[in-house]
Motif scaffolding. Structure first.
Motif, PDB file in Angstrom:
ATOM      1  N   LYS A 152       0.835  -1.201   0.000  1.00 18.60           N
ATOM      2  CA  LYS A 152       0.000   0.000   0.000  1.00 18.60           C
ATOM      3  C   LYS A 152       0.874   1.257   0.000  1.00 18.60           C
ATOM      4  O   LYS A 152       0.626   2.210  -0.747  1.00 18.60           O
ATOM      5  N   GLY A 153       1.908   1.271   0.819  1.00 23.26           N
ATOM      6  CA  GLY A 153       2.807   2.415   0.893  1.00 23.26           C
ATOM      7  C   GLY A 153       3.587   2.646  -0.393  1.00 23.26           C
ATOM      8  O   GLY A 153       3.755   3.794  -0.833  1.00 23.26           O
ATOM      9  N   ILE A 154       4.048   1.569  -1.002  1.00 24.97           N
ATOM     10  CA  ILE A 154       4.781   1.672  -2.274  1.00 24.97           C
ATOM     11  C   ILE A 154       3.859   2.243  -3.348  1.00 24.97           C
ATOM     12  O   ILE A 154       4.227   3.167  -4.082  1.00 24.97           O
ATOM     13  N   ARG A 155       2.665   1.701  -3.438  1.00 21.75           N
ATOM     14  CA  ARG A 155       1.708   2.189  -4.440  1.00 21.75           C
ATOM     15  C   ARG A 155       1.365   3.654  -4.208  1.00 21.75           C
ATOM     16  O   ARG A 155       1.291   4.446  -5.148  1.00 21.75           O
ATOM     17  N   SER A 156       1.161   4.024  -2.959  1.00 23.31           N
ATOM     18  CA  SER A 156       0.853   5.416  -2.632  1.00 23.31           C
ATOM     19  C   SER A 156       2.018   6.335  -3.010  1.00 23.31           C
ATOM     20  O   SER A 156       1.814   7.410  -3.582  1.00 23.31           O
ATOM     21  N   ALA A 173       2.312   7.107  -6.672  1.00 21.13           N
ATOM     22  CA  ALA A 173       1.307   8.026  -7.211  1.00 21.13           C
ATOM     23  C   ALA A 173       1.920   9.411  -7.405  1.00 21.13           C
ATOM     24  O   ALA A 173       1.444  10.194  -8.221  1.00 21.13           O
ATOM     25  N   HIS A 174       3.012   9.676  -6.668  1.00 18.66           N
ATOM     26  CA  HIS A 174       3.649  10.996  -6.705  1.00 18.66           C
ATOM     27  C   HIS A 174       5.060  10.968  -7.265  1.00 18.66           C
ATOM     28  O   HIS A 174       5.685  12.017  -7.404  1.00 18.66           O
ATOM     29  N   LYS A 175       5.591   9.789  -7.553  1.00 17.56           N
ATOM     30  CA  LYS A 175       6.970   9.645  -8.022  1.00 17.56           C
ATOM     31  C   LYS A 175       7.022   8.680  -9.196  1.00 17.56           C
ATOM     32  O   LYS A 175       6.154   7.838  -9.348  1.00 17.56           O
ATOM     33  N   ASP A 176       8.067   8.816 -10.003  1.00 12.19           N
ATOM     34  CA  ASP A 176       8.252   7.881 -11.115  1.00 12.19           C
ATOM     35  C   ASP A 176       9.142   6.709 -10.742  1.00 12.19           C
ATOM     36  O   ASP A 176       9.117   5.671 -11.395  1.00 12.19           O
ATOM     37  N   GLN A 177       9.957   6.881  -9.677  1.00 14.18           N
ATOM     38  CA  GLN A 177      10.878   5.829  -9.264  1.00 14.18           C
ATOM     39  C   GLN A 177      11.019   5.842  -7.751  1.00 14.18           C
ATOM     40  O   GLN A 177      10.900   6.893  -7.120  1.00 14.18           O
ATOM     41  N   LEU A 178      11.289   4.681  -7.187  1.00  6.84           N
ATOM     42  CA  LEU A 178      11.642   4.586  -5.786  1.00  6.84           C
ATOM     43  C   LEU A 178      12.439   3.318  -5.571  1.00  6.84           C
ATOM     44  O   LEU A 178      12.477   2.442  -6.424  1.00  6.84           O
ATOM     45  N   LYS A 234       4.852  -6.308  -9.729  1.00  3.71           N
ATOM     46  CA  LYS A 234       5.388  -6.557 -11.076  1.00  3.71           C
ATOM     47  C   LYS A 234       4.303  -6.448 -12.141  1.00  3.71           C
ATOM     48  O   LYS A 234       4.589  -6.121 -13.288  1.00  3.71           O
ATOM     49  N   SER A 235       3.062  -6.730 -11.764  1.00  3.25           N
ATOM     50  CA  SER A 235       1.985  -6.659 -12.751  1.00  3.25           C
ATOM     51  C   SER A 235       1.634  -5.212 -13.096  1.00  3.25           C
ATOM     52  O   SER A 235       1.045  -4.951 -14.140  1.00  3.25           O
ATOM     53  N   ASP A 236       1.995  -4.268 -12.218  1.00  6.70           N
ATOM     54  CA  ASP A 236       1.627  -2.867 -12.437  1.00  6.70           C
ATOM     55  C   ASP A 236       2.803  -1.918 -12.657  1.00  6.70           C
ATOM     56  O   ASP A 236       2.601  -0.790 -13.103  1.00  6.70           O
ATOM     57  N   PHE A 237       4.009  -2.351 -12.315  1.00  8.45           N
ATOM     58  CA  PHE A 237       5.186  -1.486 -12.405  1.00  8.45           C
ATOM     59  C   PHE A 237       6.377  -2.266 -12.937  1.00  8.45           C
ATOM     60  O   PHE A 237       6.388  -3.497 -12.882  1.00  8.45           O
ATOM     61  N   GLN A 238       7.368  -1.530 -13.389  1.00  8.51           N
ATOM     62  CA  GLN A 238       8.631  -2.168 -13.736  1.00  8.51           C
ATOM     63  C   GLN A 238       9.386  -2.363 -12.417  1.00  8.51           C
ATOM     64  O   GLN A 238       9.610  -1.405 -11.680  1.00  8.51           O
ATOM     65  N   VAL A 239       9.741  -3.603 -12.112  1.00  8.91           N
ATOM     66  CA  VAL A 239      10.465  -3.896 -10.878  1.00  8.91           C
ATOM     67  C   VAL A 239      11.845  -4.419 -11.248  1.00  8.91           C
ATOM     68  O   VAL A 239      11.976  -5.416 -11.960  1.00  8.91           O
ATOM     69  N   VAL A 240      12.873  -3.708 -10.767  1.00  6.59           N
ATOM     70  CA  VAL A 240      14.255  -4.109 -10.992  1.00  6.59           C
ATOM     71  C   VAL A 240      14.769  -4.665  -9.673  1.00  6.59           C
ATOM     72  O   VAL A 240      14.874  -3.938  -8.687  1.00  6.59           O
ATOM     73  N   THR A 241      15.062  -5.956  -9.649  1.00  2.00           N
ATOM     74  CA  THR A 241      15.531  -6.607  -8.439  1.00  2.00           C
ATOM     75  C   THR A 241      17.061  -6.595  -8.428  1.00  2.00           C
ATOM     76  O   THR A 241      17.692  -7.013  -9.395  1.00  2.00           O
ATOM     77  N   ILE A 242      17.620  -6.115  -7.322  1.00  2.00           N
ATOM     78  CA  ILE A 242      19.068  -6.028  -7.169  1.00  2.00           C
ATOM     79  C   ILE A 242      19.458  -6.864  -5.953  1.00  2.00           C
ATOM     80  O   ILE A 242      19.087  -6.546  -4.822  1.00  2.00           O
ATOM     81  N   GLY A 243      20.184  -7.952  -6.189  1.00  5.14           N
ATOM     82  CA  GLY A 243      20.648  -8.801  -5.092  1.00  5.14           C
ATOM     83  C   GLY A 243      21.838  -8.167  -4.400  1.00  5.14           C
ATOM     84  O   GLY A 243      22.776  -7.717  -5.058  1.00  5.14           O
ATOM     85  N   VAL A 244      21.790  -8.124  -3.084  1.00  7.40           N
ATOM     86  CA  VAL A 244      22.890  -7.583  -2.283  1.00  7.40           C
ATOM     87  C   VAL A 244      23.468  -8.748  -1.492  1.00  7.40           C
ATOM     88  O   VAL A 244      22.773  -9.361  -0.684  1.00  7.40           O
ATOM     89  N   PHE A 245      24.722  -9.051  -1.751  1.00  5.79           N
ATOM     90  CA  PHE A 245      25.354 -10.218  -1.150  1.00  5.79           C
ATOM     91  C   PHE A 245      26.482  -9.796  -0.213  1.00  5.79           C
ATOM     92  O   PHE A 245      27.229  -8.876  -0.521  1.00  5.79           O
ATOM     93  N   ALA A 246      26.606 -10.487   0.915  1.00  2.85           N
ATOM     94  CA  ALA A 246      27.694 -10.264   1.862  1.00  2.85           C
ATOM     95  C   ALA A 246      27.898 -11.542   2.665  1.00  2.85           C
ATOM     96  O   ALA A 246      26.975 -12.358   2.797  1.00  2.85           O
ATOM     97  N   ASN A 247      29.077 -11.701   3.201  1.00  5.23           N
ATOM     98  CA  ASN A 247      29.408 -12.838   4.042  1.00  5.23           C
ATOM     99  C   ASN A 247      28.485 -12.872   5.259  1.00  5.23           C
ATOM    100  O   ASN A 247      28.271 -11.843   5.903  1.00  5.23           O
ATOM    101  N   GLY A 248      27.944 -14.045   5.581  1.00  3.65           N
ATOM    102  CA  GLY A 248      27.007 -14.178   6.696  1.00  3.65           C
ATOM    103  C   GLY A 248      27.576 -13.743   8.026  1.00  3.65           C
ATOM    104  O   GLY A 248      26.876 -13.136   8.843  1.00  3.65           O
TER     105      GLY A 248
END
Length: 140
Positions: A66-70, A73-78, A97-111
């Motif tokens: 809900k917060g992302i969608r809201s 409504a006022h921004k082109d990217q977040l 994904k059905s309503d926006f372009q979603v770019v997934t970025i994996g962040v990896f680090a040693n556990g």
């Protein structure tokens, strides 16, 4: 199924302590792409429930969506961050994904490094989870 529009979500996904928040703040500072700390929303909802409580998780990811969608409504990217890990995250992601372009970025680090970071960071701005939970989070 909705249509993809020009609005873009950058999703940083990785272990707790892997540097997602740091990268999110760089998106905001360097590129002017608003970084949303969704953990703030989760902290408002928890109300002494366990972080693995299914009703809590469902409510959290509903609030995040809900917060992302809201916000869009006022921004082109977040950009926002998540460890993923639940069916509710997966369901939310598919709807986004059905309503926006979603770019997934994996962040990896040693556990072990992630665990050290989680233990040493400001606990007021993060949701606390057990050491085992930190080490069990693996990004696919």
């Amino acid at each position: 199924m909705g249509t993809i529009n020009r609005k873009t979500i950058f999703l940083l996904i990785g272990q707790k302590g892997s540097g997602k928040s740091f990268i999110g703040t760089l998106f905001d500072k360097e590129f002017g792409i608003t970084f949303i700390r969704v953990e703030d929303w989760a902290k408002k909802i928890i109300k002494n429930r366990d972080v693995d409580d299914k009703a809590y998780l469902k409510q959290v990811f509903g609030s995040i969506e809900k917060g992302i969608r809201s916000s869009l409504a006022h921004k082109d990217q977040l950009v926002f961050e998540s460890t993923g890990l639940t069916e509710y995250f997966d369901e939310m992601l598919e709807r986004l994904k059905s309503d926006f372009q979603v770019v997934t970025i994996g962040v990896f680090a040693n556990g072990t490094i992630c665990l050290e970071r989680v233990k040493s960071r400001d606990q007021e701005i993060h949701i606390n989870i057990s050491d085992d939970q930190v080490l069990n989070i693996e990004v696919i």
